[in-house]
Motif scaffolding. Structure first.
Motif, mmCIF file in Angstrom:
data_model
loop_
_atom_site.group_PDB
_atom_site.id
_atom_site.type_symbol
_atom_site.label_atom_id
_atom_site.label_comp_id
_atom_site.label_asym_id
_atom_site.label_seq_id
_atom_site.Cartn_x
_atom_site.Cartn_y
_atom_site.Cartn_z
ATOM 1 N N TYR A 12 0.798 -1.233 0.000
ATOM 2 C CA TYR A 12 0.000 0.000 0.000
ATOM 3 C C TYR A 12 0.830 1.283 0.000
ATOM 4 C CZ TYR A 12 -4.173 -2.830 0.920
ATOM 5 O OH TYR A 12 -5.207 -3.736 0.832
ATOM 6 N N GLN A 116 2.923 6.626 7.017
ATOM 7 C CA GLN A 116 3.886 7.702 7.061
ATOM 8 C C GLN A 116 3.447 8.776 8.051
ATOM 9 O OE1 GLN A 116 2.658 9.222 2.735
ATOM 10 N NE2 GLN A 116 4.158 10.575 3.675
ATOM 11 N N PHE A 121 -0.393 19.240 4.708
ATOM 12 C CA PHE A 121 -0.439 20.430 3.851
ATOM 13 C C PHE A 121 -1.438 21.449 4.383
ATOM 14 C CE2 PHE A 121 0.882 16.800 1.302
ATOM 15 C CZ PHE A 121 2.107 17.256 0.867
ATOM 16 N N ASP A 122 -2.269 20.984 5.324
ATOM 17 C CA ASP A 122 -3.261 21.876 5.939
ATOM 18 C C ASP A 122 -3.062 21.866 7.456
ATOM 19 O OD1 ASP A 122 -3.925 19.219 6.227
ATOM 20 O OD2 ASP A 122 -6.084 19.523 6.011
ATOM 21 N N ARG A 135 -0.568 8.549 9.142
ATOM 22 C CA ARG A 135 -1.560 7.754 8.418
ATOM 23 C C ARG A 135 -0.980 6.394 8.088
ATOM 24 N NH1 ARG A 135 -2.136 7.789 3.239
ATOM 25 N NH2 ARG A 135 -4.270 8.543 3.265
ATOM 26 N N ALA A 137 -2.067 2.585 5.978
ATOM 27 C CA ALA A 137 -3.000 1.806 5.158
ATOM 28 C C ALA A 137 -2.830 0.346 5.531
ATOM 29 C CB ALA A 137 -2.704 2.031 3.679
ATOM 30 N N PRO A 156 -7.582 -0.842 1.569
ATOM 31 C CA PRO A 156 -6.944 -0.718 2.879
ATOM 32 C C PRO A 156 -7.833 0.035 3.871
ATOM 33 C CG PRO A 156 -5.987 0.843 1.330
ATOM 34 C CD PRO A 156 -6.902 -0.048 0.531
ATOM 35 N N ILE A 158 -7.744 2.880 6.292
ATOM 36 C CA ILE A 158 -6.859 4.038 6.486
ATOM 37 C C ILE A 158 -6.991 4.510 7.934
ATOM 38 C CG2 ILE A 158 -6.242 6.371 5.719
ATOM 39 C CD1 ILE A 158 -5.854 4.248 3.540
ATOM 40 N N GLN A 177 -10.553 5.992 8.632
ATOM 41 C CA GLN A 177 -11.258 6.912 7.718
ATOM 42 C C GLN A 177 -12.171 6.108 6.807
ATOM 43 O OE1 GLN A 177 -11.294 10.104 8.131
ATOM 44 N NE2 GLN A 177 -9.730 10.113 9.734
ATOM 45 N N TYR A 179 -15.647 5.821 4.946
ATOM 46 C CA TYR A 179 -16.816 6.569 4.510
ATOM 47 C C TYR A 179 -18.000 5.617 4.371
ATOM 48 C CZ TYR A 179 -19.851 9.924 2.444
ATOM 49 O OH TYR A 179 -20.924 10.769 2.222
ATOM 50 N N GLU B 155 -2.568 3.267 -2.469
ATOM 51 C CA GLU B 155 -3.868 3.188 -1.805
ATOM 52 C C GLU B 155 -4.904 3.596 -2.848
ATOM 53 O OE1 GLU B 155 -4.014 5.927 1.433
ATOM 54 O OE2 GLU B 155 -2.015 5.400 2.114
ATOM 55 N N PRO B 156 -6.056 2.914 -2.901
ATOM 56 C CA PRO B 156 -7.050 3.331 -3.891
ATOM 57 C C PRO B 156 -7.615 4.715 -3.572
ATOM 58 C CG PRO B 156 -7.988 1.743 -2.343
ATOM 59 C CD PRO B 156 -6.517 1.793 -2.051
ATOM 60 N N ILE B 158 -10.841 6.529 -3.145
ATOM 61 C CA ILE B 158 -12.218 6.124 -2.887
ATOM 62 C C ILE B 158 -13.154 7.236 -3.371
ATOM 63 C CG2 ILE B 158 -13.894 5.376 -1.151
ATOM 64 C CD1 ILE B 158 -11.534 3.442 -1.460
ATOM 65 N N GLN B 177 -12.779 10.478 -1.198
ATOM 66 C CA GLN B 177 -12.696 10.486 0.276
ATOM 67 C C GLN B 177 -11.225 10.465 0.693
ATOM 68 O OE1 GLN B 177 -15.207 11.086 2.189
ATOM 69 N NE2 GLN B 177 -16.728 11.009 0.543
ATOM 70 N N TYR B 179 -8.429 11.763 3.168
ATOM 71 C CA TYR B 179 -8.214 12.401 4.450
ATOM 72 C C TYR B 179 -6.857 13.101 4.438
ATOM 73 C CZ TYR B 179 -8.193 13.586 9.291
ATOM 74 O OH TYR B 179 -8.162 14.316 10.468
ATOM 75 N N ARG B 180 -6.859 14.381 4.229
ATOM 76 C CA ARG B 180 -5.684 15.246 4.230
ATOM 77 C C ARG B 180 -4.753 15.012 3.044
ATOM 78 N NH1 ARG B 180 -4.013 16.759 10.374
ATOM 79 N NH2 ARG B 180 -4.118 18.828 9.495
ATOM 80 N N MET B 181 -4.400 13.780 2.742
ATOM 81 C CA MET B 181 -3.450 13.549 1.651
ATOM 82 C C MET B 181 -3.507 12.105 1.188
ATOM 83 S SD MET B 181 0.073 13.535 3.916
ATOM 84 C CE MET B 181 -0.370 14.380 5.439
ATOM 85 N N LEU B 182 -3.439 11.922 -0.113
ATOM 86 C CA LEU B 182 -3.335 10.583 -0.699
ATOM 87 C C LEU B 182 -2.003 10.522 -1.455
ATOM 88 C CD1 LEU B 182 -5.283 7.960 -1.479
ATOM 89 C CD2 LEU B 182 -4.901 8.963 -3.730
ATOM 90 N N PRO B 183 -1.101 9.622 -1.043
ATOM 91 C CA PRO B 183 0.234 9.600 -1.658
ATOM 92 C C PRO B 183 0.215 9.159 -3.122
ATOM 93 C CG PRO B 183 0.199 8.402 0.452
ATOM 94 C CD PRO B 183 -1.233 8.666 0.066
ATOM 95 N N TYR B 197 1.047 14.393 -3.730
ATOM 96 C CA TYR B 197 -0.160 13.949 -3.026
ATOM 97 C C TYR B 197 -1.379 14.554 -3.702
ATOM 98 C CZ TYR B 197 3.163 12.716 0.628
ATOM 99 O OH TYR B 197 4.203 12.165 1.303
#
Lengths: 223, 223
Positions: A12, A116, A121-122, A135, A137, A156, A158, A177, A179, B155-156, B158, B177, B179-183, B197
């Motif tokens: 992942y 990781q 970024f926010d 986070r 996976a 995965p 998350i 996380q 949904y 990671e998919p 979503i 969906q 959450y903050r960042m998807l690599p 990301y």
């Protein structure tokens, strides 16, 4: 107990080596706002998961157990710039409820569960150093012998922890996380329709565990 | 254009056959609250994605394109009980911004992007039939020739659409969906640290497209 010798079919994120990395147990000191040298964190974990079984019902189960997480060399000695990569190399959580019986959650050996820690970024506005976001996976197996089922997620799970001020983020609450629903498949029929779903997952990272907690096979890693 | 002949190494959910399933284009009538027979939906899609490149910046890019989605036989003729499984068998979206240049998003052939439509376990209260929830787990390639990069998620992604009252949910807004960042990883170095990301993704499913939109190679599927 040792790193997998065969590469899992699903990876992942970024693999992290366990070669030469020291196991860390109770008594390890953790410095806030400081990227640590690599280690294998042997930590407690608790979780409250809700499972939905279509046509049957929705069940909330508290779990308790441990995780073993290997951490990479941080990319910087400076907290704000450091990225740390992690792999979940072992997990065992147990829980039960009347309808589902005893449930054991372990890692899915077909997946490399990766994570990781980095500055988001926010970032939240605030004084002092910026807290990091963690986070991971995860591919897990949910063993439910009462139902004669072993379930696995293919997407995965998350797991996230916010407001991370130290590594590892022991004691921090986190969230899966999810949904609305995360499909779980029967491991004997992974290509069939899901047979259950996780609809909610909240966890709390525990602190370092004593090496004795892991049984005599782990003694070699003791301090 | 045809179904993959080799099984992708990562399968995020339930495979759905394309064998004997008819392509559907503009002019297809869609009945609300009615589970449809299997089909391959050839639909427009637009999306607004935000990419974060560490140390460089965050860029928001509007995309426009199409998806081809194969749908399974519904598990029931009754709307409230029906589950429908989907596979994303083709996707092409294009967008650009000054800093990242032209970006083309396609499916990652190493992943089977899968989804499902079912009544959620937490339906919104309301009168009439319960709206369904649509979710899809997607593996994509983001081709950015200006930067000399092809990026892929491990990671998919979503993608979800709520309040689904017809299948396909053409015209509905949806959300990634994240959450903050998807690599995102460089496809040439998938085991290395992520290089960028996705921090936000919002999309809208379009309606059926005319078969001519897909070029002469698709003519065989024309009505």
């Amino acid at each position: 107990m040792s790193a997998p010798t065969q590469r899992p079919s699903v990876v992942y994120g970024r693999p992290v080596t366990t070669d030469g990395v020291r196991n860390l147990y109770s008594g390890t000191s953790v410095k806030p706002w400081t990227p640590p040298v690599p280690g294998i964190d042997n930590l407690g974990i608790t979780s409250v998961d809700t499972f939905a079984v279509p046509g049957v019902g929705e069940y909330t189960v508290p779990f308790d157990g441990f995780v073993r997480v290997v951490r990479s060399q941080p990319t910087s000695e400076e907290w704000s710039k450091a990225e740390v990569y992690t792999n979940l190399i072992e997990m065992k959580m147990e829980g039960s409820c009347e309808e589902l019986g005893h449930i054991t959650v372990t890692l899915n050996p077909d997946c490399l569960s990766t994570g990781q820690i980095r500055t988001p970024f926010d970032p939240y506005a605030g004084e002092g150093p910026a807290a990091k976001a963690c986070r991971m996976a995860v591919g897990a197996i949910f063993d439910m012998p009462k139902l004669g089922l072993r379930l696995a997620n293919k997407e995965p799970i998350i797991l996230t922890i916010d407001d991370v001020r130290q590594i590892p983020p022991a004691g921090s609450p986190g969230k899966g996380q999810i949904y609305r629903m995360l499909p779980l498949h029967d491991v004997e029929r992974m290509d069939d329709s899901p047979v259950a779903y996780v609809t909610s997952l909240r966890f709390t990272m525990g602190g370092y565990l004593p090496w004795e907690r892991f049984g005599s096979e782990y003694k070699e890693f003791g301090k």
